[in-house]
Design a protein around this motif. Structure first.
Motif, PDB file in Angstrom:
ATOM      1  N   UNK A   1      -0.214   7.372  -3.365  1.00  0.00           N
ATOM      2  CA  UNK A   1      -1.487   7.722  -2.742  1.00  0.00           C
ATOM      3  C   UNK A   1      -1.796   9.204  -2.931  1.00  0.00           C
ATOM      4  N   UNK A   2      -0.789  10.039  -2.771  1.00  0.00           N
ATOM      5  CA  UNK A   2      -0.996  11.481  -2.916  1.00  0.00           C
ATOM      6  C   UNK A   2      -1.473  11.809  -4.329  1.00  0.00           C
ATOM      7  N   UNK A   3      -0.872  11.194  -5.327  1.00  0.00           N
ATOM      8  CA  UNK A   3      -1.278  11.470  -6.718  1.00  0.00           C
ATOM      9  C   UNK A   3      -2.686  10.956  -7.009  1.00  0.00           C
ATOM     10  N   UNK A   4      -3.055   9.830  -6.414  1.00  0.00           N
ATOM     11  CA  UNK A   4      -4.407   9.316  -6.624  1.00  0.00           C
ATOM     12  C   UNK A   4      -5.444  10.250  -5.999  1.00  0.00           C
ATOM     13  N   UNK A   5      -5.144  10.788  -4.841  1.00  0.00           N
ATOM     14  CA  UNK A   5      -6.058  11.753  -4.210  1.00  0.00           C
ATOM     15  C   UNK A   5      -6.191  12.999  -5.074  1.00  0.00           C
TER      16      UNK A   5
END
Length: 423
Positions: free
Chosen positions: A234-238
């Motif tokens: 999720x962090x990388x997608x953000x």
């Protein structure tokens, strides 16, 4: 039993089976059991969905913390007696397991030889390790954070269904700017479904050109409930999103990693609404203040320019403009008189010089020589007589004196030597 094929006639491997020469199901079960139970012992981590203890044995359902995968785990009584605590539903654990295959029913399960709860401290250590690793990659750098629009046309909101977080964001944003628009996608905000649902919602909103900012909101919770918002995927997608993302998880004690990678971190969903859209009343007040400052500035400039014009008009040259002409006329008169005097003096000197030159020229003229008593003797052809040898007796000569001319005839000739001797 008479219909059973001898083992020697069965294909030795699965690849050699066919419709005409298949394996009995028991053979496949036996081979799977051998293969599976030869697997090494493995440490796994998950969350307990079920925990039933019967006759000292524990029958558990262990689910992955990020995706919806689960396994049955059996903890025999001999192992249970070594544990410090009884497994509880919802707790996060690590287990030392070995696969077990029950050939009769084809059921695969895990036998646990050790079971340990994952403590809060260990979770924090893992999160901090991940935070440092992502920070070293530059995902948290200030330079890569995007600025939020001053007044977004449409706000994308990812939050739980009918949650207080959704109500806080929508209510406060609408109170501040009544014309604000939302596109809301409700997702799970905890549990194994939270990460994939939030990522899908993020992709959908990021692909919508009308959405100018995305808010991921949740109204706080325990550390275990907030773990999806520290998930690496999720962090990388953000970090990869093109639309600015606001994190509004609302948990001050333990910040999820989403707060660090988001373009803006809001302490609560209410704070997110206040920081995304301006307050209409404050904007009107600001316009009034700006208008007042502009009025004061214009009035001040007009007063300053009026004073400047008044001071210019008070100057003598503007109070009595003809002074400038008359003063210059007097100067012009003086300059004219001076020029006339200088010119007259120069002409007088020039006249004197001309008279002096005239006197010099006259003193050197032949007439002046004649006036002093000399004469000019010319031959009959007009040539001036300079030598007596040029004439003969009885030659006619013309003699010019100061006043008039006369003719004469040569009677005697006296050479220059004779003349000199006689003198």
């Amino acid at each position: 039993m008479e219909n059973q094929q001898p083992a020697s006639s069965l294909p030795p491997t699965a690849a050699q089976t066919s419709a005409e020469n298949p394996w009995p199901l028991r053979v496949l079960s036996e081979k799977l059991k051998i293969h599976i139970e030869n697997s090494p012992v493995t440490w796994v981590e998950g969350q307990l969905l079920e925990a039933n203890v019967r006759n000292g044995h524990a029958y558990l359902t262990l689910r992955d913390v990020d995706v919806d995968n689960s396994f049955s785990v059996t903890v025999w009584a001999s192992v249970m007696r070594t544990l410090d605590s009884t497994p509880q539903v919802g707790s996060r654990v690590v287990a030392r397991v070995k696969p077990s295959f029950y050939a009769k029913t084809g059921r695969l399960s895990l036998n646990a030889s050790d079971l340990r709860p994952v403590g809060l401290g260990e979770l924090l250590v893992r999160l901090e390790r991940l935070r440092q690793a992502l920070g070293a990659e530059g995902l948290f750098d200030v330079e890569r954070k995007r600025k939020l629009p001053v007044l977004p046309g449409k706000i994308g909101l990812i939050t739980g269904r009918d949650s207080d977080a959704e109500k806080d964001v929508v209510r406060n944003a609408t109170l501040r700017w009544p014309a604000v628009q939302f596109r809301i996608i409700n997702t799970a905000v905890q549990g194994v479904d939270a990460v994939p649902q939030v990522i899908n919602a993020l992709h959908e909103l990021d692909a919508d050109p009308s959405v100018e900012v995305i808010v991921i909101a949740r109204g706080g919770g325990a550390l275990e409930d907030l773990l999806p918002f520290s998930n690496e995927d999720l962090v990388r997608e953000v970090a990869a999103a093109h639309t600015p993302v606001v994190s509004a998880i609302g948990h001050e004690a333990d910040r999820p990693i989403l707060d660090d990678v988001a373009d803006l971190r809001a302490s609560t969903p209410t704070d997110a609404a206040k920081r995304i859209v301006p307050d209409l009343n404050e904007e009107f007040a600001g316009l009034d203040a700006a208008r007042q400052r502009l009025d004061r500035a214009v009035n001040t400039m007009l007063q300053r320019e009026s004073q400047l014009i008044a001071s210019l008009r008070a100057r003598p040259v503007l109070a009595n403009p003809q002074v400038m002409v008359t003063s210059r006329a007097e100067d012009l008169g003086r300059w004219r008189e001076r020029a006339t005097a200088l010119f007259s003096h120069r002409v007088q000197r020039a006249n004197d010089e001309v008279g002096h030159l005239r006197a010099q020229m006259r003193a050197l003229s032949p007439q002046q020589t004649l006036d002093r008593g000399y004469s000019v003797t010319q031959l009959a052809d007009g040539r001036v007589l300079r030598d007596v040898r040029e004439v003969q007796p009885n030659d006619q000569l013309r003699i010019r004196v100061a006043a008039g001319q006369l003719t004469a005839a040569v009677h005697n000739i006296f050479p220059a030597e004779t003349t000199a001797q006689s003198n």
